[in-house]
Design a protein around this motif. Structure first.
Motif, short mmCIF file in Angstrom:
data_model
loop_
_atom_site.label_atom_id
_atom_site.label_comp_id
_atom_site.label_asym_id
_atom_site.label_seq_id
_atom_site.Cartn_x
_atom_site.Cartn_y
_atom_site.Cartn_z
N ASP A 151 -23.92 85.45 21.94
CA ASP A 151 -24.60 84.85 23.08
C ASP A 151 -25.40 83.62 22.64
O ASP A 151 -25.46 82.63 23.35
CB ASP A 151 -25.53 85.87 23.74
CG ASP A 151 -24.76 86.98 24.45
OD1 ASP A 151 -25.35 88.03 24.67
OD2 ASP A 151 -23.57 86.77 24.75
N THR B 137 -24.72 81.66 20.11
CA THR B 137 -23.78 80.58 19.80
C THR B 137 -23.29 79.91 21.09
O THR B 137 -23.25 78.68 21.18
CB THR B 137 -22.58 81.12 19.01
OG1 THR B 137 -23.05 81.77 17.83
CG2 THR B 137 -21.63 79.99 18.63
N ALA B 138 -22.91 80.73 22.07
CA ALA B 138 -22.43 80.19 23.34
C ALA B 138 -23.53 79.37 24.01
O ALA B 138 -23.27 78.29 24.55
CB ALA B 138 -21.98 81.32 24.26
N LEU B 139 -24.76 79.89 23.96
CA LEU B 139 -25.89 79.16 24.54
C LEU B 139 -26.12 77.85 23.82
O LEU B 139 -26.35 76.80 24.44
CB LEU B 139 -27.15 80.03 24.48
CG LEU B 139 -28.45 79.39 24.98
CD1 LEU B 139 -28.33 79.00 26.45
CD2 LEU B 139 -29.62 80.33 24.77
N LEU C 54 -23.96 76.00 22.19
CA LEU C 54 -22.91 75.04 22.50
C LEU C 54 -23.08 74.43 23.89
O LEU C 54 -22.76 73.26 24.11
CB LEU C 54 -21.54 75.71 22.39
CG LEU C 54 -21.16 76.24 21.00
CD1 LEU C 54 -19.76 76.82 21.01
CD2 LEU C 54 -21.28 75.14 19.96
N GLU C 55 -23.58 75.22 24.82
CA GLU C 55 -23.84 74.68 26.16
C GLU C 55 -25.05 73.75 26.14
O GLU C 55 -25.08 72.74 26.84
CB GLU C 55 -24.06 75.82 27.15
CG GLU C 55 -22.82 76.62 27.47
CD GLU C 55 -21.70 75.76 28.02
OE1 GLU C 55 -21.98 74.89 28.89
OE2 GLU C 55 -20.56 75.92 27.57
N ILE C 56 -26.05 74.09 25.34
CA ILE C 56 -27.24 73.25 25.24
C ILE C 56 -26.88 71.89 24.64
O ILE C 56 -27.41 70.86 25.07
CB ILE C 56 -28.33 73.95 24.39
CG1 ILE C 56 -28.94 75.11 25.18
CG2 ILE C 56 -29.43 72.96 24.00
CD1 ILE C 56 -29.98 75.91 24.42
N LYS D 45 -24.32 70.15 25.06
CA LYS D 45 -23.71 69.28 26.08
C LYS D 45 -24.65 68.97 27.24
O LYS D 45 -24.31 68.14 28.09
CB LYS D 45 -22.43 69.93 26.62
CG LYS D 45 -21.36 70.13 25.57
CD LYS D 45 -20.10 70.75 26.16
CE LYS D 45 -20.31 72.20 26.54
NZ LYS D 45 -19.06 72.84 27.00
N SER D 46 -25.79 69.62 27.27
CA SER D 46 -26.68 69.49 28.43
C SER D 46 -27.34 68.12 28.50
O SER D 46 -27.54 67.44 27.48
CB SER D 46 -27.76 70.57 28.38
OG SER D 46 -28.65 70.34 27.30
N ARG D 47 -27.67 67.71 29.71
CA ARG D 47 -28.35 66.42 29.92
C ARG D 47 -29.72 66.41 29.27
O ARG D 47 -30.15 65.40 28.72
CB ARG D 47 -28.46 66.14 31.42
CG ARG D 47 -27.15 65.81 32.10
CD ARG D 47 -27.39 65.36 33.54
NE ARG D 47 -27.95 66.44 34.34
CZ ARG D 47 -27.23 67.31 35.04
NH1 ARG D 47 -25.91 67.24 35.01
NH2 ARG D 47 -27.80 68.25 35.75
N LEU E 138 -20.83 62.12 25.81
CA LEU E 138 -19.94 63.28 25.93
C LEU E 138 -18.48 62.89 25.68
O LEU E 138 -17.69 63.72 25.23
CB LEU E 138 -20.07 63.92 27.31
CG LEU E 138 -21.31 64.79 27.55
CD1 LEU E 138 -21.28 65.37 28.96
CD2 LEU E 138 -21.40 65.92 26.52
N LYS F 40 -14.11 76.06 19.86
CA LYS F 40 -14.46 77.33 19.21
C LYS F 40 -13.21 78.17 19.07
O LYS F 40 -12.48 78.38 20.04
CB LYS F 40 -15.52 78.07 20.04
CG LYS F 40 -15.99 79.37 19.41
CD LYS F 40 -17.06 80.03 20.25
CE LYS F 40 -17.54 81.34 19.62
NZ LYS F 40 -18.56 82.01 20.45
#
Length: 307
Positions: A89, A91-93, A95-97, A99-101, A166, A173
């Protein structure tokens, strides 16, 4: 009365006829194919080299989850204590962070990447410097001069720069190994590597600070609740949770690579990743050749049909 034999029309394509028609127009075909090849060469020579830097990361394995039964587990969740213990969880978080603005916006602002991302058009390998598009940014005056329509301003916004960044960034992954690959494609191989190294540092620091903040908040809540109860079982649970959160704080402060550990570091690329200039020229020449042959054959058979 003898039957009148009717011979069907021959609709078969005569390959010799096709070759003959093509051969008669060989100079026309060669001319247009050569022009296409020349234009393709001019085009590919105008394209800047793009270099790719890549880093291989491994999720940091967390300790086994703490198991608390029944209502005590619910109370722990109420305190904001993470009992999952898994790194997936996180790691997934992470990776999303990335890419976040919000995260990339702070990253772009911190390292002042507006000009390199929005105004660069090539890289001078001899001087190891970016070539800036003077229609977008005036280097001498250090001023944005790009012409845009409202509501945009000459200086790119964080949202615009985030979207362009981006396009340079790629995240993948492996489902089997859980390994994460981050890569940046850019004009300068040195900047591509530098930005990639900084991204890994910043995302680990971001996740570490997030964990520290959550652990400190949980500790405040747990200590406050511990003072209010006299039930031994509940006190024992609170002590265990406090121990877990203290361990989280210790690990967060001790681990430099808190969520993503570098397995294979990024390097400065020695060879360009794209464009494949030879393939572009070959493809353009073949396309022009095929199209010209097709036009020649269509014209030939159209005349025969009309006649």
């Amino acid at each position: 009365m003898a039957r009148q034999q009717i011979k069907p029309e021959n609709d078969e394509i005569d390959l010799r006829e096709l070759f003959g028609v093509t051969w008669q127009s060989k100079w026309l075909i060669i001319f247009f194919s050569s022009i296409s090849a020349l234009l393709a060469v001019i085009y590919v020579l105008s394209l800047p080299n793009i270099y790719k830097s890549e880093v291989l990361l491994s999720p940091v394995v967390a300790d086994e989850a703490m198991k608390i039964p029944g209502q005590l587990g619910g109370l722990a969740a109420l305190a904001g204590v993470n009992l999952s213990g898994g790194s997936g969880d996180k790691t997934a978080l992470a990776l999303e962070i990335i890419k976040s603005r919000d995260f990339l916006g702070r990253f772009i602002t911190k390292y002042d990447l507006f000009v390199p991302i929005m105004a660069a058009k090539d890289w001078n390998s001899i001087e190891n410097s970016l070539i800036i598009n003077d229609k977008i940014y005036d280097v001498a005056k250090q001023e944005w001069v790009r012409k845009v329509k409202a509501p945009f301003l000459p200086k790119p916004s964080l949202l615009e720069t985030h979207e362009e960044f981006l396009k340079l960034l790629n995240i993948s992954k492996d489902k089997a190994t859980k390994m994460v690959r981050l890569s940046i494609e850019y004009y300068s191989p040195y900047l591509a590597k530098k930005w990639l190294d900084l991204l890994v540092i910043e995302i680990n620091d971001e996740m570490r600070q997030l964990e520290i903040s959550e652990a400190e908040s949980s500790l405040q809540y747990l200590n406050a609740q511990l003072d209010k109860t006299t039930i031994k079982d509940v006190q024992s649970m609170f002590f265990s949770l406090i121990e877990e959160q203290t361990k989280t704080l210790m690990l967060a402060n001790a681990r430099k690579e808190y969520v993503l550990k570098t397995v294979d570091s990024a390097v400065v690329a020695e060879k360009k990743d794209r464009p494949a200039r030879a393939l572009i020229v070959i493809f353009a020449t073949f396309l022009a050749f095929s199209f010209t042959v097709l036009i020649v054959l269509i014209r030939h058979f159209s005349r025969n049909t009309t006649d």
